[in-house]
Motif scaffolding. Structure first.
Motif, short mmCIF file in Angstrom:
data_model
loop_
_atom_site.label_atom_id
_atom_site.label_comp_id
_atom_site.label_asym_id
_atom_site.label_seq_id
_atom_site.Cartn_x
_atom_site.Cartn_y
_atom_site.Cartn_z
N PHE A 66 -6.85 -5.21 3.94
CA PHE A 66 -5.51 -5.33 3.36
C PHE A 66 -5.38 -4.24 2.32
O PHE A 66 -6.17 -4.18 1.36
N TYR A 67 -4.40 -3.33 2.49
CA TYR A 67 -4.22 -2.18 1.61
C TYR A 67 -2.79 -2.18 1.08
O TYR A 67 -1.83 -2.09 1.85
N LEU A 68 -2.63 -2.29 -0.24
CA LEU A 68 -1.31 -2.40 -0.85
C LEU A 68 -0.70 -1.02 -1.07
O LEU A 68 -1.23 -0.21 -1.84
N LEU A 69 0.42 -0.76 -0.42
CA LEU A 69 1.11 0.52 -0.52
C LEU A 69 2.07 0.57 -1.69
O LEU A 69 2.26 1.62 -2.31
N GLU A 70 2.67 -0.58 -2.00
CA GLU A 70 3.65 -0.66 -3.08
C GLU A 70 3.61 -2.06 -3.69
O GLU A 70 3.37 -3.04 -2.98
N GLY A 71 3.85 -2.16 -5.00
CA GLY A 71 4.03 -3.45 -5.64
C GLY A 71 2.78 -4.03 -6.27
O GLY A 71 1.78 -3.36 -6.47
N ASP A 72 2.87 -5.33 -6.60
CA ASP A 72 1.79 -6.10 -7.23
C ASP A 72 1.62 -7.40 -6.44
O ASP A 72 2.61 -8.01 -6.02
N SER A 132 5.41 -11.34 -8.37
CA SER A 132 5.92 -10.28 -9.24
C SER A 132 7.44 -10.29 -9.37
O SER A 132 7.99 -9.70 -10.30
N GLY A 133 8.12 -10.92 -8.43
CA GLY A 133 9.58 -10.89 -8.43
C GLY A 133 10.15 -9.70 -7.71
O GLY A 133 11.37 -9.61 -7.51
N GLU A 134 9.32 -8.75 -7.30
CA GLU A 134 9.75 -7.55 -6.56
C GLU A 134 8.99 -7.49 -5.23
O GLU A 134 7.87 -8.00 -5.12
N ALA A 135 9.60 -6.86 -4.24
CA ALA A 135 8.96 -6.74 -2.94
C ALA A 135 7.71 -5.87 -3.02
O ALA A 135 7.64 -4.91 -3.81
#
Length: 261
Positions: free
Chosen positions: A85-91, A123-126
């Motif tokens: 699992f690799y996070l590209l954007e966000g928290d 986080s409240g954001e995508a």
């Protein structure tokens, strides 16, 4: 039908697309026209399946947008299957087995077979992530383990001694792992040193910039947001094009194992 780019209805131009699909050889997927897939366990998420055995790959790659309060409480992964699992954007809040992590852009978690990965977006954001799964090939005397890190904090190293081609490795050089993941980055005008031909297969998601990719001696334009599958022995190399932004992609590679007859 629900589409990755959220564009529906008639277009103002001809029906055209840059995707090239040559199953068992290579594939370029232009994000335009890709659909969102419904998979059990992914709540308030938009998920698209990219590479898969139906294209000839031994693995599955996904692109997932986790909206505010999106989560997976069922778990990603299963017995005998390794995942990344690799996070590209966000928290995101992530749990691998019994261990919990808070990850930001560039954060990743590798889970060995039998260890499920869970996540929740508080986080409240995508947030946006790249995911991978593959049947793990065991090697007597070695056991893989959970690996976490953040590529944003990693140092670049020269790729084969070239100043303008740089790489970051996700996993340690350890025979316990039968795969690895890398980010390869090219300065504008840089390229591979030669056209590669090898038994390893790749699934690659383009993170930045633009390039011209040689896929089985077909030169294909690629850019940020594109997905590339390269099968075993598919000829491959690229030039970075464009004026300012580096061309970079994250990709998987099978390694550290002999061929099974």
């Amino acid at each position: 039908m629900s589409y990755l780019n959220n564009v529906v209805g008639y277009r103002k131009d001809l029906l055209i697309n840059r995707s090239v699909v040559k199953k068992e050889n290579y594939v370029l997927l232009d994000p335009d026209g890709l659909v969102k897939n419904v998979i059990p366990g992914f709540e308030n998420c938009d998920l698209t399946i990219l590479g898969s055995p139906k294209l000839g790959a031994s693995f599955v790659d996904y692109l997932v947008t986790i909206h505010a309060d999106g989560k997976n409480e069922l778990g990603f992964g299963e017995e005998g299957v390794e995942t990344l699992f690799y996070l590209l954007e966000g928290d995101l809040e992530v749990k691998a087995g019994e261990q919990s992590y808070s990850i930001k852009k560039g954060g990743f978690v590798y889970c060995p077979p039998g260890t499920k990965l869970y996540f929740q977006n508080k986080s409240g954001e995508a947030a946006k992530a790249f995911m991978y799964k593959r049947i793990y090939k065991r090697l007597e005397g070695y056991e893989p383990y959970v690996v976490t890190g953040n590529t944003e904090a990693m140092e670049w190293t020269k790729y084969e001694g070239m100043e303008d081609v740089l790489v970051k490795d996700f996993l340690p050089k350890d025979l316990a792992f039968d795969c690895n993941f890398h980010i390869l980055s090219f300065k504008p005008g840089a390229s591979h040193g030669y056209i590669e031909t090898h038994i390893q297969e790749h699934g690659a998601y383009c993170l930045n910039g633009q390039g011209m990719y040689n896929l089985d001696n077909d030169w294909i334009p690629v850019q940020k947001g594109d997905y590339i599958f390269m099968s075993a022995y598919c000829l491959q190399a690229c030039y970075a094009v464009g004026r300012e932004e580096d061309f970079a992609y994250v990709y998987s590679k099978d390694c550290n194992r002999d061929v099974t007859l």
